[in-house]
Design a protein around this motif. Sequence first.
Motif, PDB file in Angstrom:
ATOM      1  N   CYS A  23      41.126-121.839  34.275  1.00  0.00           N
ATOM      2  CA  CYS A  23      41.972-122.864  33.452  1.00  0.00           C
ATOM      3  C   CYS A  23      41.970-124.133  34.329  1.00  0.00           C
ATOM      4  O   CYS A  23      41.795-125.155  33.759  1.00  0.00           O
ATOM      5  N   GLU A  24      41.814-124.134  35.516  1.00  0.00           N
ATOM      6  CA  GLU A  24      41.971-125.188  36.115  1.00  0.00           C
ATOM      7  C   GLU A  24      40.561-126.084  35.985  1.00  0.00           C
ATOM      8  O   GLU A  24      40.431-127.306  35.848  1.00  0.00           O
ATOM      9  N   LYS A  25      39.471-125.013  35.966  1.00  0.00           N
ATOM     10  CA  LYS A  25      38.213-125.814  35.778  1.00  0.00           C
ATOM     11  C   LYS A  25      37.918-126.260  34.335  1.00  0.00           C
ATOM     12  O   LYS A  25      37.479-127.440  34.247  1.00  0.00           O
ATOM     13  N   ALA A  26      38.748-125.699  33.581  1.00  0.00           N
ATOM     14  CA  ALA A  26      38.652-126.486  32.098  1.00  0.00           C
ATOM     15  C   ALA A  26      39.327-127.619  31.825  1.00  0.00           C
ATOM     16  O   ALA A  26      39.235-128.314  31.174  1.00  0.00           O
ATOM     17  N   GLY A  27      40.575-127.640  33.029  1.00  0.00           N
ATOM     18  CA  GLY A  27      41.510-128.876  33.036  1.00  0.00           C
ATOM     19  C   GLY A  27      42.971-128.812  32.697  1.00  0.00           C
ATOM     20  O   GLY A  27      43.682-129.760  32.577  1.00  0.00           O
ATOM     21  N   VAL A  28      43.263-127.724  33.091  1.00  0.00           N
ATOM     22  CA  VAL A  28      44.902-127.335  33.201  1.00  0.00           C
ATOM     23  C   VAL A  28      45.161-126.624  34.181  1.00  0.00           C
ATOM     24  O   VAL A  28      44.477-125.642  34.710  1.00  0.00           O
ATOM     25  N   VAL A  29      46.355-126.954  34.995  1.00  0.00           N
ATOM     26  CA  VAL A  29      46.593-126.344  36.119  1.00  0.00           C
ATOM     27  C   VAL A  29      47.984-125.250  35.420  1.00  0.00           C
ATOM     28  O   VAL A  29      48.969-125.713  35.001  1.00  0.00           O
ATOM     29  N   VAL A  30      47.884-124.126  35.763  1.00  0.00           N
ATOM     30  CA  VAL A  30      48.894-123.178  35.310  1.00  0.00           C
ATOM     31  C   VAL A  30      49.454-122.531  36.785  1.00  0.00           C
ATOM     32  O   VAL A  30      49.119-122.718  37.679  1.00  0.00           O
ATOM     33  N   ARG A  31      50.316-121.756  36.533  1.00  0.00           N
ATOM     34  CA  ARG A  31      51.140-121.048  37.732  1.00  0.00           C
ATOM     35  C   ARG A  31      50.824-119.567  37.883  1.00  0.00           C
ATOM     36  O   ARG A  31      51.314-118.822  37.077  1.00  0.00           O
ATOM     37  N   PRO A  32      49.966-119.230  38.758  1.00  0.00           N
ATOM     38  CA  PRO A  32      49.649-117.866  38.996  1.00  0.00           C
ATOM     39  C   PRO A  32      50.757-117.389  39.818  1.00  0.00           C
ATOM     40  O   PRO A  32      51.175-117.758  41.003  1.00  0.00           O
ATOM     41  N   THR A  59      58.198-118.544  51.080  1.00  0.00           N
ATOM     42  CA  THR A  59      58.380-120.003  50.673  1.00  0.00           C
ATOM     43  C   THR A  59      58.273-119.973  49.385  1.00  0.00           C
ATOM     44  O   THR A  59      57.479-119.603  48.806  1.00  0.00           O
ATOM     45  N   TYR A  60      58.996-121.176  48.934  1.00  0.00           N
ATOM     46  CA  TYR A  60      59.199-121.382  47.370  1.00  0.00           C
ATOM     47  C   TYR A  60      57.730-122.152  47.111  1.00  0.00           C
ATOM     48  O   TYR A  60      57.426-123.025  47.700  1.00  0.00           O
ATOM     49  N   LYS A  61      56.935-121.615  46.029  1.00  0.00           N
ATOM     50  CA  LYS A  61      55.626-122.449  45.758  1.00  0.00           C
ATOM     51  C   LYS A  61      55.941-123.169  44.539  1.00  0.00           C
ATOM     52  O   LYS A  61      56.061-122.487  43.413  1.00  0.00           O
ATOM     53  N   PRO A  62      56.012-124.427  44.639  1.00  0.00           N
ATOM     54  CA  PRO A  62      56.153-125.375  43.357  1.00  0.00           C
ATOM     55  C   PRO A  62      54.840-125.114  42.442  1.00  0.00           C
ATOM     56  O   PRO A  62      53.792-124.682  43.199  1.00  0.00           O
ATOM     57  N   GLY A  63      54.843-125.611  41.316  1.00  0.00           N
ATOM     58  CA  GLY A  63      53.621-125.599  40.633  1.00  0.00           C
ATOM     59  C   GLY A  63      52.842-126.477  41.043  1.00  0.00           C
ATOM     60  O   GLY A  63      52.997-127.685  41.354  1.00  0.00           O
ATOM     61  N   LYS A  64      51.645-126.341  41.237  1.00  0.00           N
ATOM     62  CA  LYS A  64      50.175-126.907  41.608  1.00  0.00           C
ATOM     63  C   LYS A  64      50.083-128.345  40.762  1.00  0.00           C
ATOM     64  O   LYS A  64      50.110-127.974  39.441  1.00  0.00           O
ATOM     65  N   PRO A  65      50.048-129.347  41.437  1.00  0.00           N
ATOM     66  CA  PRO A  65      49.969-130.777  40.411  1.00  0.00           C
ATOM     67  C   PRO A  65      48.327-130.638  39.997  1.00  0.00           C
ATOM     68  O   PRO A  65      47.427-130.152  40.791  1.00  0.00           O
ATOM     69  N   ALA A  66      48.151-131.665  38.854  1.00  0.00           N
ATOM     70  CA  ALA A  66      47.001-131.731  38.461  1.00  0.00           C
ATOM     71  C   ALA A  66      45.990-132.787  39.589  1.00  0.00           C
ATOM     72  O   ALA A  66      46.945-133.755  40.071  1.00  0.00           O
ATOM     73  N   ALA A  67      45.133-132.386  40.039  1.00  0.00           N
ATOM     74  CA  ALA A  67      44.473-133.096  41.036  1.00  0.00           C
ATOM     75  C   ALA A  67      43.899-134.532  40.418  1.00  0.00           C
ATOM     76  O   ALA A  67      43.495-134.719  39.471  1.00  0.00           O
ATOM     77  N   ALA A  68      44.376-135.683  41.127  1.00  0.00           N
ATOM     78  CA  ALA A  68      43.956-136.866  40.823  1.00  0.00           C
ATOM     79  C   ALA A  68      42.475-137.311  40.568  1.00  0.00           C
ATOM     80  O   ALA A  68      42.096-138.062  39.840  1.00  0.00           O
ATOM     81  N   ASP A  69      41.890-136.360  41.522  1.00  0.00           N
ATOM     82  CA  ASP A  69      40.278-136.662  41.460  1.00  0.00           C
ATOM     83  C   ASP A  69      39.525-135.285  41.163  1.00  0.00           C
ATOM     84  O   ASP A  69      38.215-135.166  41.198  1.00  0.00           O
ATOM     85  N   GLY A  70      40.016-134.332  40.290  1.00  0.00           N
ATOM     86  CA  GLY A  70      39.736-133.367  40.017  1.00  0.00           C
ATOM     87  C   GLY A  70      39.683-133.024  38.589  1.00  0.00           C
ATOM     88  O   GLY A  70      39.826-134.179  37.804  1.00  0.00           O
ATOM     89  N   PRO A  71      39.082-131.947  37.983  1.00  0.00           N
ATOM     90  CA  PRO A  71      38.687-131.739  36.602  1.00  0.00           C
ATOM     91  C   PRO A  71      40.229-131.464  35.838  1.00  0.00           C
ATOM     92  O   PRO A  71      40.091-131.734  34.537  1.00  0.00           O
ATOM     93  N   ALA A  72      41.174-131.063  36.544  1.00  0.00           N
ATOM     94  CA  ALA A  72      42.384-130.704  35.786  1.00  0.00           C
ATOM     95  C   ALA A  72      43.288-131.985  35.411  1.00  0.00           C
ATOM     96  O   ALA A  72      43.664-132.633  36.485  1.00  0.00           O
ATOM     97  N   ALA A  73      43.253-132.167  34.160  1.00  0.00           N
ATOM     98  CA  ALA A  73      43.940-133.304  33.752  1.00  0.00           C
ATOM     99  C   ALA A  73      45.498-133.115  33.486  1.00  0.00           C
ATOM    100  O   ALA A  73      46.352-134.095  33.130  1.00  0.00           O
ATOM    101  N   TYR A  74      45.809-131.833  33.148  1.00  0.00           N
ATOM    102  CA  TYR A  74      47.198-131.486  32.686  1.00  0.00           C
ATOM    103  C   TYR A  74      47.883-130.684  33.663  1.00  0.00           C
ATOM    104  O   TYR A  74      47.451-129.745  33.981  1.00  0.00           O
ATOM    105  N   LYS A  75      49.097-130.808  33.917  1.00  0.00           N
ATOM    106  CA  LYS A  75      49.981-129.808  34.550  1.00  0.00           C
ATOM    107  C   LYS A  75      50.711-128.680  33.848  1.00  0.00           C
ATOM    108  O   LYS A  75      51.687-129.489  33.236  1.00  0.00           O
TER     109      LYS A  75
END
Length: 359
Positions: free
Chosen positions: A320-329, A17-33
């Motif tokens: 990274c997500e806890k710090a505020g950015v979502v990366v692609r693992p 299954t193609y895995k798109p990049g995870k978006p920044a959660a609207a109500d979470g700590p990650a502000a940048y995708k």
Amino acid sequence: MSETSPRLRAELEGIPTYKPGKPAAADGPAAYKLSSNENPYPPLPGVMESALAAAGTFNRYPDMACTGLMSELADRFGVPVSHVATGTGSVGVAQQLLQATAGPGDEVIYAWRSFEAYPIITQVSGATSVKVPLTPGDVHDLDAMAEAITDRTRLIFVCNPNNPTGTVVRRAELERFLDRVPGDVLVVLDEAYREFIRDPEVPDGVELYRDRPNVAVLRTFSKAYGLAGLRVGFAIAHEPVAAALRKTAVPFGVSQLAQDAAVASLRAEDELMGRVGALVGERARVVAALREQGWTVPETQANFVWLRLGERTADFAAACEKAGVVVRPFAGEGMRATIGETEANDIFLEAAEAFRKEL
């Protein structure tokens, strides 16, 4: 009611299954995708105006032949219109190429790891993937790829720069490889990140295609041009291949809004190159900072960086997500982070530095 289910193609069993990049959660700590290699800038000048004008004609089908866009692309690259074909992003065009060349019993060669859509669209076509490992430096092993060619090989993908590593193959080695490929095997130079290249030794695929009938070049408006949400890409190939692409295209697949926005984007090239230049500058800053922190970072010519993290990949992505950015693992292998806004890059670098100190 019958308990019998419709018979589906066996090739679809176990398809990844193609895995798109995870978006920044609207109500979470990650502000940048930073997970999808998107352009952080808004549309280029003139694009919104063309899109709004096209929006008023949504009750009509788009120009199925993409006449205006095809003409603009032919002029821009100095090729015949008959050598151009469009599709729903470069991945859509790649799937059309597979439909035109490969089926059950055929083989498709590509490096691994590379663009994760390759195994998916290959399996959908019914063909068999032949994955050739990258070199220890995360670069295409073109000699090994040439040696993997058999009489069943129908298509070879060369992703340059490679996604997700950002590494490139240079002119001499690529031309040597192309000379080894039989003329009846199609080589697809996937250049989705072409605009970000600054290494003069990396050839422009369009120049290579001109005297090689078995070479096709993929490009997209999703990355540098910032039209990821509109899904428009194209191929430049000799007429038999380009004609086959038009036959396998989904009718009316590229919306009029996408066509008009792409034309407007091509006409704003000065602004485009300024934005790309700024992102390339940020790329250099991020790579230098990561290396100063002690990371091994492959030379990247794309709008992202790659870190091999092995079993620590998921932990790094979570940090990274806890710090505020979502990366692609990529589980068990490594992490790709897009070069985004300066603020996002700073947060990523801070997270990387903190994680490095814990290793």
